[in-house]
Structure formats: structure tokens, C-alpha cells
Design a protein around this motif. Structure first.
Motif, PDB file in Angstrom:
ATOM      1  N   PHE A   1      13.219  -0.744 -10.048  1.00 25.19           N
ATOM      2  CA  PHE A   1      12.068  -0.147  -9.361  1.00 25.19           C
ATOM      3  C   PHE A   1      11.742   1.223  -9.947  1.00 25.19           C
ATOM      4  CE2 PHE A   1      10.088   2.540  -6.203  1.00 25.19           C
ATOM      5  CZ  PHE A   1       9.114   1.728  -5.645  1.00 25.19           C
ATOM      6  N   PHE A   2      12.780   1.993 -10.275  1.00 26.91           N
ATOM      7  CA  PHE A   2      12.541   3.321 -10.830  1.00 26.91           C
ATOM      8  C   PHE A   2      11.816   3.251 -12.165  1.00 26.91           C
ATOM      9  CE2 PHE A   2      13.804   6.887 -13.551  1.00 26.91           C
ATOM     10  CZ  PHE A   2      13.367   7.952 -12.786  1.00 26.91           C
ATOM     11  N   LEU A   3      12.100   2.222 -12.947  1.00 28.17           N
ATOM     12  CA  LEU A   3      11.465   2.109 -14.262  1.00 28.17           C
ATOM     13  C   LEU A   3       9.949   2.031 -14.147  1.00 28.17           C
ATOM     14  CD1 LEU A   3      13.842  -0.426 -16.056  1.00 28.17           C
ATOM     15  CD2 LEU A   3      13.760   2.051 -16.352  1.00 28.17           C
ATOM     16  N   SER A   4       9.462   1.284 -13.152  1.00 27.53           N
ATOM     17  CA  SER A   4       8.017   1.110 -13.004  1.00 27.53           C
ATOM     18  C   SER A   4       7.416   1.969 -11.898  1.00 27.53           C
ATOM     19  CB  SER A   4       7.692  -0.367 -12.709  1.00 27.53           C
ATOM     20  OG  SER A   4       8.312  -0.774 -11.498  1.00 27.53           O
ATOM     21  N   GLY A   5       8.272   2.636 -11.120  1.00 24.26           N
ATOM     22  CA  GLY A   5       7.775   3.450 -10.020  1.00 24.26           C
ATOM     23  C   GLY A   5       8.346   4.852 -10.026  1.00 24.26           C
ATOM     24  N   GLY A   6       8.780   5.303 -11.179  1.00 24.72           N
ATOM     25  CA  GLY A   6       9.347   6.646 -11.284  1.00 24.72           C
ATOM     26  C   GLY A   6       9.308   7.130 -12.721  1.00 24.72           C
ATOM     27  N   TYR A   7       9.997   6.384 -13.585  1.00 24.92           N
ATOM     28  CA  TYR A   7      10.009   6.710 -15.017  1.00 24.92           C
ATOM     29  C   TYR A   7       8.619   6.507 -15.609  1.00 24.92           C
ATOM     30  CZ  TYR A   7      12.353   7.308 -19.523  1.00 24.92           C
ATOM     31  OH  TYR A   7      12.761   7.797 -20.740  1.00 24.92           O
ATOM     32  N   MET A   8       7.976   5.420 -15.183  1.00 21.06           N
ATOM     33  CA  MET A   8       6.583   5.131 -15.536  1.00 21.06           C
ATOM     34  C   MET A   8       5.836   4.775 -14.258  1.00 21.06           C
ATOM     35  SD  MET A   8       7.066   2.839 -19.008  1.00 21.06           S
ATOM     36  CE  MET A   8       5.277   2.648 -19.218  1.00 21.06           C
ATOM     37  N   ASN A   9       4.562   4.558 -14.366  1.00 13.92           N
ATOM     38  CA  ASN A   9       3.771   4.193 -13.198  1.00 13.92           C
ATOM     39  C   ASN A   9       3.147   2.806 -13.394  1.00 13.92           C
ATOM     40  OD1 ASN A   9       2.631   4.576 -10.645  1.00 13.92           O
ATOM     41  ND2 ASN A   9       0.736   5.385 -11.519  1.00 13.92           N
ATOM     42  N   MET A  10       3.851   1.943 -14.088  1.00 10.75           N
ATOM     43  CA  MET A  10       3.348   0.611 -14.375  1.00 10.75           C
ATOM     44  C   MET A  10       4.491  -0.248 -14.911  1.00 10.75           C
ATOM     45  SD  MET A  10       1.359   1.505 -17.939  1.00 10.75           S
ATOM     46  CE  MET A  10       1.349  -0.135 -18.614  1.00 10.75           C
ATOM     47  N   PHE A  11       4.259  -1.560 -14.939  1.00 12.72           N
ATOM     48  CA  PHE A  11       5.222  -2.491 -15.496  1.00 12.72           C
ATOM     49  C   PHE A  11       4.769  -2.904 -16.891  1.00 12.72           C
ATOM     50  CE2 PHE A  11       6.332  -6.874 -16.525  1.00 12.72           C
ATOM     51  CZ  PHE A  11       7.717  -6.852 -16.383  1.00 12.72           C
ATOM     52  N   GLY A  27       0.794  -1.223   0.000  1.00 16.45           N
ATOM     53  CA  GLY A  27       0.000   0.000   0.000  1.00 16.45           C
ATOM     54  C   GLY A  27       0.824   1.270   0.000  1.00 16.45           C
ATOM     55  N   GLY A  28       2.060   1.191  -0.426  1.00 15.50           N
ATOM     56  CA  GLY A  28       2.910   2.378  -0.476  1.00 15.50           C
ATOM     57  C   GLY A  28       4.202   2.099  -1.213  1.00 15.50           C
ATOM     58  N   PHE A  29       4.828   3.153  -1.707  1.00 11.39           N
ATOM     59  CA  PHE A  29       6.055   2.959  -2.492  1.00 11.39           C
ATOM     60  C   PHE A  29       7.221   2.512  -1.621  1.00 11.39           C
ATOM     61  CE2 PHE A  29       7.557   6.929  -0.794  1.00 11.39           C
ATOM     62  CZ  PHE A  29       8.934   6.866  -0.921  1.00 11.39           C
ATOM     63  N   LEU A  30       7.282   2.987  -0.361  1.00 11.30           N
ATOM     64  CA  LEU A  30       8.430   2.677   0.489  1.00 11.30           C
ATOM     65  C   LEU A  30       8.505   1.182   0.785  1.00 11.30           C
ATOM     66  CD1 LEU A  30      10.839   3.677   2.056  1.00 11.30           C
ATOM     67  CD2 LEU A  30       9.344   4.114   4.019  1.00 11.30           C
ATOM     68  N   GLY A  31       7.370   0.585   1.146  1.00 11.59           N
ATOM     69  CA  GLY A  31       7.350  -0.857   1.376  1.00 11.59           C
ATOM     70  C   GLY A  31       7.695  -1.614   0.111  1.00 11.59           C
ATOM     71  N   GLY A  32       7.186  -1.121  -1.028  1.00 15.44           N
ATOM     72  CA  GLY A  32       7.503  -1.750  -2.304  1.00 15.44           C
ATOM     73  C   GLY A  32       8.978  -1.673  -2.623  1.00 15.44           C
ATOM     74  N   ALA A  78       7.338   6.434  -6.412  1.00 12.87           N
ATOM     75  CA  ALA A  78       8.110   7.297  -5.518  1.00 12.87           C
ATOM     76  C   ALA A  78       7.706   8.746  -5.774  1.00 12.87           C
ATOM     77  CB  ALA A  78       9.603   7.099  -5.757  1.00 12.87           C
ATOM     78  N   PRO A  79       7.607   9.555  -4.743  1.00 12.99           N
ATOM     79  CA  PRO A  79       7.146  10.941  -4.912  1.00 12.99           C
ATOM     80  C   PRO A  79       8.227  11.855  -5.476  1.00 12.99           C
ATOM     81  CG  PRO A  79       7.754  10.564  -2.641  1.00 12.99           C
ATOM     82  CD  PRO A  79       7.892   9.229  -3.335  1.00 12.99           C
ATOM     83  N   ARG A  80       7.780  12.976  -5.983  1.00 13.63           N
ATOM     84  CA  ARG A  80       8.702  14.040  -6.375  1.00 13.63           C
ATOM     85  C   ARG A  80       8.961  14.934  -5.173  1.00 13.63           C
ATOM     86  NH1 ARG A  80       9.617  14.458 -11.727  1.00 13.63           N
ATOM     87  NH2 ARG A  80       8.269  13.255 -13.117  1.00 13.63           N
ATOM     88  N   ILE A  81      10.187  15.386  -5.038  1.00 11.63           N
ATOM     89  CA  ILE A  81      10.574  16.182  -3.878  1.00 11.63           C
ATOM     90  C   ILE A  81      10.874  17.620  -4.301  1.00 11.63           C
ATOM     91  CG2 ILE A  81      12.177  16.400  -1.952  1.00 11.63           C
ATOM     92  CD1 ILE A  81      10.472  13.876  -1.866  1.00 11.63           C
TER      93      ILE A  81
END
Length: 306
Positions: free
Chosen positions: A214-224, A61-66, A129-132
């Protein structure tokens, strides 16, 4: 019009986005290489990391755990590679090829089992992952638009360069990794367990490569999507080699490949055939490796006097 596109914050942001997964994976390749093992499996670990990032972030339920679970999974794959290479004496290249091939088919099978889809994870609600936004800096014209507002993984990648540099050159374990990579027999003669050190190095390598995935599906894109790493693991290996297997050198070359990728993205606005444009990052890799190999050959000839 095209030249103006190169002078915008969006272009530099595109460079940072393209550099992030390559840099994280190149750092992983660097640690493994320093221990005396070439980890060509980073290509497959990236792909596994991309899928696990989606599955684990949805599960927790969150990016950090993922992210944390993906890092653990990457470490496990690195351990398995070490087991085959060190314990079972498997050829490191063949073992890596096996993992890469397993990732190609295995990720599709896992995706099908989890979501019922074969090509993408659109049915899975995952977290990125969020933008800072950095206070004060974000107010600076142009520069602030580049430095601030990046994905958290991009900042972690840059921080990882500093951490890995300190780790390899300022800590006893880092010294042992470099000693084993330079001369395993000499390291063992002073009581260093080369097997243990190489296990640790490959686990760390797997963790970093999984972060890149992880960045590819949780940063660069929002899916696999199937095979979304698209050779970035091999590009990262090239970045590590051309950077002299050092964290800072790997970062510099990773930025070069990031520029090539961003350039390819911008040039899609032109009338140049799409297929030729998509070749730019890979042609840059080949050219870079050719120059690197030629320079290394000349340096060796100069040292040997031949």
C-alpha cells in the motif's frame, strides 16, 4: 557536491521512504518464519497490496478505507497460502512462487478491467496517506526536518516494530507462534494446535506485506505501476533472515537496505551508468546474505566442534 548530498535532511528522508515498505514486509516475513513457514509470497502480496490500495482508496473515497481493505485482502491471500501449505500439503516455496506469478499477471488484468490501462493507474483517482507534522519537533533544525513531516505509513511501520516485538515476546499467542516454529511436535504435545497457529501467523504476515505494498502506491508514489514492487519483497525476506527473524533485527537490516536505495537515488546525479546505480540495493542484498550465511556457518561449526 555528492558528499554534501549525503548530509542533508532530504537524504535521510529518502532513507525512511525506502525503508518503510521493506520494514513492513520484513515484519510479515518474520511472523511467518517464527511459525515455521517461509513466506516467499510477500513479493506477490506487496504487488497486490499496491494495486488494491489504489482501487480501494478510490472506491472508499479516502486512504484509510483503502488501507483497511488492502490489509483485509492481504490477510485473505495469507490465508490462501496457509490453506495450500497446511491443508493441501503443497510445498511452501512452490505455493509462494505461484502467488508471485499470479500477482505479476493478475494485477495487470485487474488494472485493465478496472481502468482500461495496462501499465499504470493514472486514470484512477486514488488517495495517499497524509504526511504528519509533529508540533515542537518540527521546529528543531535539521532533526525536525527528518523526524517530522513523514508519511503516516512510515510512523506506522516504526510502531509496528514495537507492537510485533511485544506480540511475539510478551503475549501467549506470540509464545505459541514461536513454540510452533521451534518445535511443532513439542508444541502439540502441550495442547497447542500448530495448524491454527500457522494459519494466524500467515494471515498476519499477509496483512503486513499488503501494508508494505500500500505504501508503494499510496506513499512512495501516488499511483500503481506494473511490477512496482521490483524485488522489494525478496529484499524484505533477506532483511528478516539477516535480522535473526526478530522485529528489531529486521528493522535494523531494513534501514541498511533503505540506505542503499537512498544512496542509489543520490548517485543518479553522477556520470555513473544508470544501470549500475540501480544495482546497488540488490548487490547490497547479495553481499549481506553472503556475510550472514558465512557467519551462520562459522557459528554452527563452532557449536558442533567441526
Amino acid at each position: 557536491m555528492l558528499l554534501e548530498s549525503f548530509l542533508t535532511p532530504d537524504f535521510f528522508n529518502a532513507i525512511l521512504r525506502a525503508t518503510t515498505p521493506i520494514l513492513l514486509t520484513a515484519l510479515g516475513a518474520t511472523v511467518a518464519q517464527r511459525s515455521g513457514i517461509t513466506n516467499m509470497a510477500v513479493e506477490g502480496i506487496m504487488l497486490f497490496g499496491a494495486l488494491f490500495g489504489v482501487i480501494f482508496s478510490a472506491f472508499t473515497g479516502g486512504f484509510l478505507g483503502g488501507l483497511l481493505l488492502t490489509m483485509v485482502a492481504g490477510g485473505v491471500i495469507g490465508f490462501l497460502l496457509a490453506y495450500f501449505v497446511i491443508k493441501l500439503k503443497t510445498d511452501e516455496i512452490l505455493a509462494a512462487i505461484a502467488i508471485n506469478m499470479l500477482a505479476t499477471g493478475g494485477t495487470v488484468l485487474l488494472l485493465l478491467a478496472v481502468s482500461g490501462d495496462r501499465g499504470s493507474s493514472t486514470s484512477i483517482i486514488s488517495y495517499s496517506a497524509p504526511r504528519i507534522n509533529i508540533p515542537v519537533i518540527e521546529q528543531i533544525p535539521f532533526i525536525g526536518q527528518i523526524i517530522s513531516g513523514q508519511n503516516l505509513m512510515t510512523y506506522l511501520a516504526i510502531l509496528a516494530v514495537v507492537v510485533m516485538h511485544i506480540f511475539l515476546y510478551k503475549t501467549p499467542l506470540g509464545l505459541q507462534i514461536r513454540a510452533v516454529g521451534e518445535n511443532k511436535n513439542a508444541a502439540e504435545s502441550v495442547g497447542i494446535s500448530s495448524r491454527k497457529i500457522q494459519y494466524i501467523a500467515l494471515i498476519i504476515s499477509g496483512v503486513l506485506a499488503a501494508m508494505g505494498g500500500f505504501f508503494l502506491s499510496g506513499g512512495y508514489m501516488n499511483m500503481f505501476t506494473k511490477d512496482m514492487q521490483a524485488g522489494k519483497g525478496y529484499i524484505a525476506l533477506s532483511a528478516s533472515a539477516m535480522g535473526g527473524s526478530t522485529p528489531i533485527g529486521s528493522m535494523a537490516v531494513s534501514f541498511l537496505f533503505g540506505i542503499a536505495q537512498a544512496l542509489a537515488n543520490v548517485m543518479q546525479l553522477t556520470e555513473i551508468p544508470h544501470e549500475l546505480i540501480q544495482m546497488i540495493p540488490y548487490l547490497t542484498t547479495i553481499a549481506g546474505l553472503a556475510i550472514f550465511s558465512y557467519s551462520a556457518k562459522k557459528k554452527k561449526e563452532k557449536m558442533t566442534g567441526k
